[in-house]
Enzyme design. Sequence first.
Site, PDB file in Angstrom:
ATOM      1  N   ILE A 136       0.865  -1.182   0.000  1.00 25.27           N
ATOM      2  CA  ILE A 136       0.000   0.000   0.000  1.00 25.27           C
ATOM      3  C   ILE A 136       0.896   1.224   0.000  1.00 25.27           C
ATOM      4  O   ILE A 136       1.627   1.470   0.951  1.00 25.27           O
ATOM      5  CB  ILE A 136      -0.927  -0.008   1.226  1.00 25.27           C
ATOM      6  CG1 ILE A 136      -1.815  -1.253   1.202  1.00 25.27           C
ATOM      7  CG2 ILE A 136      -1.773   1.262   1.266  1.00 25.27           C
ATOM      8  CD1 ILE A 136      -2.630  -1.444   2.460  1.00 25.27           C
ATOM      9  N   GLU A 137       0.870   1.998  -1.072  1.00 24.47           N
ATOM     10  CA  GLU A 137       1.798   3.118  -1.235  1.00 24.47           C
ATOM     11  C   GLU A 137       1.090   4.467  -1.357  1.00 24.47           C
ATOM     12  O   GLU A 137       1.704   5.460  -1.755  1.00 24.47           O
ATOM     13  CB  GLU A 137       2.682   2.878  -2.455  1.00 24.47           C
ATOM     14  CG  GLU A 137       3.504   1.599  -2.355  1.00 24.47           C
ATOM     15  CD  GLU A 137       4.441   1.425  -3.534  1.00 24.47           C
ATOM     16  OE1 GLU A 137       4.932   2.442  -4.054  1.00 24.47           O
ATOM     17  OE2 GLU A 137       4.663   0.266  -3.944  1.00 24.47           O
ATOM     18  N   ALA A 138      -0.172   4.520  -1.008  1.00 26.57           N
ATOM     19  CA  ALA A 138      -0.923   5.775  -1.111  1.00 26.57           C
ATOM     20  C   ALA A 138      -0.400   6.792  -0.096  1.00 26.57           C
ATOM     21  O   ALA A 138       0.074   6.428   0.978  1.00 26.57           O
ATOM     22  CB  ALA A 138      -2.403   5.521  -0.872  1.00 26.57           C
TER      23      ALA A 138
END
Length: 377
Positions: A136-138
């Site tokens: 998850i890179e948001a």
Amino acid sequence: MTWISPAPARCFQAALILLYVSAGSIAELERGCPCDKPELCEPITHTPAKEVVGFVVNQDNWMKYNWTHLTTLMMFTDLPTNLMCHAHSLGVRIVLGGLNGFSVANLTNSTARSTWIKDQLALVQSSYADGINLDIEAPVKNGSLEQKLLTLFVHEVYQAFKSANKNYQVTYDVAWSPNCTDGRCYEVEKFADIVDFLIVMSYDEQSQIYGPCVASANSPLPKTELGIKQYLDLGISPSKLVLGQPWYGYDYPCIDVRPGDVCYIKKVPFRGVPCSDAAGSQHNYGSIRQLIREDHITVQWNDTFKAPFFQHQITNIMHQFWFDDPPSLSLKYSMAAQHSLKGLAFWNVDSLDYSDEPHGRKDTEEMWTAIDAFFSN
């Protein structure tokens, strides 16, 4: 494989990737374990002292991997059952990777979180895999509710998987630096306490360029080591850190080339910064080496960044290529060993030339052999 994408790896990784087992494999699974030996459908139980992790994006090359160097494969593509059986026969874990359709916007929805976790656990169980890799890179603001809920979510994933099987592996991919890189203000110290280990994605370090808008190394040794030290300075144990490295490079079209091989590039903003590596395009290592051979290109070495590069004119435009090769990677593998890190990871193992072409085969063998630098220090 000659995959080339105009988007940085972080964008590919952060995409909403839906992993699934092929229709033919599902039919096999419904009949029971698809392997010759039923025990091969059980999760791997041993934990290696050191990890060597390969990210997989293409299911066509796996028979030609150097399996003696691998401990875990993280699937960002379909999972063939024969790959799973082969990996388990060698004691190599198969972990399902990617965001799998979960959005940070759903963090406030406990039902959405629970449903997602149940679905992913069922997918891992039905494909006889060994766990999950969270990517998850948001962007998440520091001190925000989302920041706290993301940590809670990681804990919920870990608890669900370990409750189902204590041997399942749960990992998280973090940025090259813990200092809110690309707006990702995550509670990485707490992540490290929760999961089996963190994979530090020490690549795309040009994702936000704060200085002059020029082409540069994707994973320069000084910057990579700085990021690792920042994680260690937080009190995170080196046994919880795996160094991720790029098996690819960037091609930057130059809008101006100045003395000293300084290639000025187009300003392409990313998350609030006016210049980024999105001005370039990714090329895997195999295709870069092929270009060098076919066009008789002389590769240079930047001793500040400890990285190779070259300039090449294409349709009247000068391009500058920055990439990693066995010498540059060996230096960083040795650095990881010197800091007693848990292991190494590579995005991605399909970036090499697995054809029978002699030069390509030699390049590929040298890339795999470079891993030995981690174990010889």
